[in-house]
Design a protein around this motif. Structure first.
Motif, PDB file in Angstrom:
ATOM      1  N   GLY A 119       7.856  14.047   9.963  1.00  0.00           N
ATOM      2  CA  GLY A 119       7.913  15.085   8.767  1.00  0.00           C
ATOM      3  C   GLY A 119       7.414  14.424   7.289  1.00  0.00           C
ATOM      4  O   GLY A 119       6.474  15.349   6.785  1.00  0.00           O
ATOM      5  N   ALA A 120       7.798  13.452   7.138  1.00  0.00           N
ATOM      6  CA  ALA A 120       7.266  12.648   5.773  1.00  0.00           C
ATOM      7  C   ALA A 120       5.805  12.736   5.832  1.00  0.00           C
ATOM      8  O   ALA A 120       5.092  12.587   4.872  1.00  0.00           O
ATOM      9  N   ASN A 121       5.442  11.800   7.118  1.00  0.00           N
ATOM     10  CA  ASN A 121       3.913  11.830   7.230  1.00  0.00           C
ATOM     11  C   ASN A 121       3.122  13.142   7.339  1.00  0.00           C
ATOM     12  O   ASN A 121       1.946  13.000   6.320  1.00  0.00           O
ATOM     13  N   LEU A 122       3.616  14.075   7.594  1.00  0.00           N
ATOM     14  CA  LEU A 122       2.913  15.423   7.332  1.00  0.00           C
ATOM     15  C   LEU A 122       2.836  15.988   5.899  1.00  0.00           C
ATOM     16  O   LEU A 122       1.773  16.499   5.554  1.00  0.00           O
TER      17      LEU A 122
ATOM     18  N   LEU B  75       7.586   7.475   1.223  1.00  0.00           N
ATOM     19  CA  LEU B  75       6.921   8.627   1.272  1.00  0.00           C
ATOM     20  C   LEU B  75       6.366   8.611  -0.354  1.00  0.00           C
ATOM     21  O   LEU B  75       5.336   9.160  -0.635  1.00  0.00           O
ATOM     22  N   LEU B  76       7.272   8.349  -1.445  1.00  0.00           N
ATOM     23  CA  LEU B  76       6.981   8.133  -2.692  1.00  0.00           C
ATOM     24  C   LEU B  76       5.529   7.287  -2.762  1.00  0.00           C
ATOM     25  O   LEU B  76       4.495   7.766  -3.604  1.00  0.00           O
ATOM     26  N   LEU B  77       5.445   6.130  -2.176  1.00  0.00           N
ATOM     27  CA  LEU B  77       4.485   5.041  -2.170  1.00  0.00           C
ATOM     28  C   LEU B  77       3.150   5.692  -1.573  1.00  0.00           C
ATOM     29  O   LEU B  77       2.014   5.586  -2.157  1.00  0.00           O
ATOM     30  N   ASP B  78       3.339   6.635  -0.396  1.00  0.00           N
ATOM     31  CA  ASP B  78       2.449   7.019   0.140  1.00  0.00           C
ATOM     32  C   ASP B  78       1.676   8.116  -0.703  1.00  0.00           C
ATOM     33  O   ASP B  78       0.681   8.515  -0.829  1.00  0.00           O
ATOM     34  N   LEU B  79       2.429   9.025  -1.613  1.00  0.00           N
ATOM     35  CA  LEU B  79       2.098   9.882  -2.340  1.00  0.00           C
ATOM     36  C   LEU B  79       1.408   9.480  -3.553  1.00  0.00           C
ATOM     37  O   LEU B  79       0.409  10.102  -4.143  1.00  0.00           O
ATOM     38  N   LEU B  80       1.588   8.272  -4.149  1.00  0.00           N
ATOM     39  CA  LEU B  80       1.144   7.371  -5.262  1.00  0.00           C
ATOM     40  C   LEU B  80      -0.099   6.778  -4.727  1.00  0.00           C
ATOM     41  O   LEU B  80      -0.997   6.491  -5.687  1.00  0.00           O
ATOM     42  N   THR B  81      -0.475   6.563  -3.775  1.00  0.00           N
ATOM     43  CA  THR B  81      -1.519   5.618  -3.262  1.00  0.00           C
ATOM     44  C   THR B  81      -2.619   6.677  -2.581  1.00  0.00           C
ATOM     45  O   THR B  81      -2.310   7.945  -1.998  1.00  0.00           O
ATOM     46  N   PRO B  82      -3.789   6.114  -2.393  1.00  0.00           N
ATOM     47  CA  PRO B  82      -4.666   6.865  -1.868  1.00  0.00           C
ATOM     48  C   PRO B  82      -4.399   6.883  -0.351  1.00  0.00           C
ATOM     49  O   PRO B  82      -4.010   6.223   0.227  1.00  0.00           O
ATOM     50  N   ALA B  83      -5.156   8.089   0.204  1.00  0.00           N
ATOM     51  CA  ALA B  83      -4.766   8.414   1.978  1.00  0.00           C
ATOM     52  C   ALA B  83      -5.341   7.240   2.492  1.00  0.00           C
ATOM     53  O   ALA B  83      -5.005   7.256   3.579  1.00  0.00           O
ATOM     54  N   SER B  84      -6.415   6.834   1.989  1.00  0.00           N
ATOM     55  CA  SER B  84      -7.222   5.634   2.900  1.00  0.00           C
ATOM     56  C   SER B  84      -6.418   4.398   3.123  1.00  0.00           C
ATOM     57  O   SER B  84      -6.770   3.557   4.131  1.00  0.00           O
ATOM     58  N   LEU B  85      -4.986   4.136   2.464  1.00  0.00           N
ATOM     59  CA  LEU B  85      -4.364   3.021   2.498  1.00  0.00           C
ATOM     60  C   LEU B  85      -3.375   3.226   3.833  1.00  0.00           C
ATOM     61  O   LEU B  85      -2.908   2.148   4.168  1.00  0.00           O
ATOM     62  N   ALA B  86      -3.234   4.353   4.256  1.00  0.00           N
ATOM     63  CA  ALA B  86      -2.353   4.688   5.557  1.00  0.00           C
ATOM     64  C   ALA B  86      -0.868   3.984   5.258  1.00  0.00           C
ATOM     65  O   ALA B  86      -0.437   3.400   5.959  1.00  0.00           O
ATOM     66  N   VAL B  87      -0.252   4.431   4.091  1.00  0.00           N
ATOM     67  CA  VAL B  87       1.064   3.566   3.966  1.00  0.00           C
ATOM     68  C   VAL B  87       2.209   4.397   4.732  1.00  0.00           C
ATOM     69  O   VAL B  87       2.993   3.656   4.912  1.00  0.00           O
ATOM     70  N   GLY B  88       1.912   5.484   5.275  1.00  0.00           N
ATOM     71  CA  GLY B  88       2.676   6.226   5.877  1.00  0.00           C
ATOM     72  C   GLY B  88       3.094   5.570   7.446  1.00  0.00           C
ATOM     73  O   GLY B  88       4.454   5.743   7.925  1.00  0.00           O
TER      74      GLY B  88
END
Length: 517
Positions: A77-80, A36-49
């Motif tokens: 929930g974390a993805n949303l 979740l933290l990595l997803d927040l720190l990276t651009p949405a285009s990377l689809a880390v979720g």
């Protein structure tokens, strides 16, 4: 020494729970927060979720279906949450929405597949457990079949040793009674290992762990031990119930101890029955010995009784013929009564001799062809005087008939029937004696006009000491007649006709044609 714990059942959970719940949460939650933290720190285009699928995959290793559902919900929930925060920071575009949708669908798909995989593993575990249980039941059923039939303790021990060796696929199985640290009979050894009969047992085989069941192990589990209780028994002076128990030593078993425990539980009630069977056998042997002694006494008594009775009869007849000079009429009547009583005792001695022979199952002499008509004519001649005294008429209707057997015994059987008929016939009555042969069977029918046998006593009429006539008697005549008939392959029956007559029928196999007397 190793104490065997009770075997845990193989449930579906035990097969699908290599990771404890606490450990699972310890692995999954940090991973979820990190992704979740990595997803927040990276651009949405990377689809880390999409990496949140790993948390759901971990859940498949947990102990319950509930954890999988919770982790799946947390990952969605974390993805949303990450999608909303990224959209607020970077703005919302079609690519970011598509990537976020793929991440959520991937989590849901992994969660669904994890649940299905768990169900499949649970079904496989149940099938495996059912197969294992079926195999145990089959093995125990084979053990029960091997132990079938009436068994004494010696037979039980021998069969149990071989059956347990087959069941456990062991190198050897030894069973024996433990008395004062020695292995005693009943004893059996299945296998090639040296036996311990009448030798002192080592301490590790004698020591029963405190709190252990009737099955335990020594030598690192390479030897299983079991105990079968022999309650209330003891094989030697001063032996206790504990010392007399059976010890089972199983060397090199290839099956789990819980199967041995089930086998021991199945063997225990069979062992309990063997003690009863042994007691019955001992009692039967004692009764047979007593019966043999009684038969010998009867034989000796009746045999020795005949000699003085015959001598007494000769003296009485001589006195009646005037051998001791003229005698008063009253004294002659007394001699007549004494001679009749003497004949009754001689007849009783003869029946007792025959009874002793049949009760002892002595082998008969070579059977002969007996012309039964001649035998009956001789019996009728002997009974003629007695019948005349009672004013009873004998009506013979005798055909030629021959049977295989012993002439004296057959004469006694026929004489018993005719004597009873004369004895119980009323004065002026008739006794019809019929002998016929047809269809390979000889039938002797004796019909009289006596009072007959009460229905309540008819069923016991041919039993020993169960005379059924109105005038009493020894109760041996009809019993001997039945024994003689059965020994010759025939039978004797009683019936009461509608005209109020008693009918005794003796049936015997007819002698084959061409047989010579």
């Amino acid at each position: 020494m190793t104490t065997l714990p009770p075997a845990a059942p193989h449930t579906a959970a035990s097969h699908t729970a290599p990771i404890r719940d606490s450990l699972l949460w310890g692995l999954s939650l940090p991973l979820l927060l990190g992704v979740l933290l990595l997803d927040l720190l990276t651009p949405a285009s990377l689809a880390v979720g999409t990496l949140l699928c790993a948390c759901v995959a971990f859940a498949a290793l947990g102990a319950s279906r509930r954890i999988t559902l919770i982790l799946t919900g947390l990952c969605v929930g974390a993805n949303l949450l990450a999608g909303a925060l990224n959209a607020d920071r970077d703005g919302l575009d079609a690519t970011a929405l598509a990537n976020r949708a793929v991440s959520i669908l991937a989590v849901l798909l992994v969660g669904f597949l994890s649940l299905r995989a768990r169900e499949a593993r649970a079904r496989a575990a149940r099938i495996e457990e059912d197969a294992r249980q079926l195999e145990r039941e089959r093995a125990l059923r084979a053990l029960a079949e091997a132990m079938g039939g009436p068994l004494g303790q010696a037979e039980f021990v021998d069969r149990a040793a071989h059956a347990l060796r087959t069941l456990t696929d062991a190198d050897h199985v030894e069973i024996g009674a433990v008395e004062r640290a020695y292995l005693r009979a009943p004893h059996a050894l299945a296998g090639t290992a040296p036996g311990r009969l009448d030798t002192r047992l080592p301490l590790d085989l004698l020591t029963h762990p405190v709190g252990a069941s009737d099955v335990w192990a020594v030598d690192g589990g390479r030897v299983q031990l079991a105990r079968l209780r022999r309650s209330g028994t003891g094989s030697g002076p001063g032996s206790s119930t504990e010392e007399a128990d059976l010890l089972i030593v199983i060397g090199g078993p290839q099956t789990p101890p819980n199967l041995t425990a089930e086998a021991v539980r199945a063997l225990q009630p069979i062992l309990d029955r063997t003690a009863l069977l042994d007691d019955l056998r001992v009692q039967g042997a004692q009764l047979a010995e007593r019966g043999e002694v009684l038969r010998d006494l009867v034989y000796a008594f009746s045999h020795d009784l005949r000699t003085p009775l015959l001598a007494n009869a000769m003296n009485l007849r001589a006195a009646l013929r005037g051998g001791f000079g003229p005698l008063p009429a009253e004294y002659l009547a007394t001699l007549e009564n004494g001679l009749q009583a003497n004949e009754v005792l001689l007849d009783l001695a003869d029946q007792l001799l025959l009874l002793a022979k049949y009760e002892a199952d002595e082998p008969d002499a070579e059977p002969q062809v007996v012309p039964l008509r001649e035998v009956l004519l001789g019996v009728l001649r002997d009974l003629g005087g007695r019948a005349a005294e009672r004013r009873v008429t004998l009506e013979p209707h005798l055909e030629g008939a021959r049977v295989l057997g012993q002439r004296h015994d057959l004469r006694r059987a026929a004489q018993n029937l005719l004597e009873n008929a004369v004895k119980f016939s009323p004065p002026g009555g008739e006794v019809h004696v019929t002998l016929s042969a047809a269809d390979g069977e000889v039938r002797l029918t004796v019909q009289d006009e006596g009072p007959g046998v009460p229905p309540a006593r008819a069923a016991r009429l041919f039993q020993r000491f169960r005379g059924g006539g109105a005038g009493g008697g020894t109760g041996l005549g009809l019993y001997l007649t039945r024994r003689v008939a059965q020994a010759h392959g025939g039978n004797v029956t009683y019936a009461r006709t509608g005209a109020g007559r008693s009918v005794f029928t003796l049936t015997l196999p007819e002698a084959p044609r061409g047989s010579r007397a």
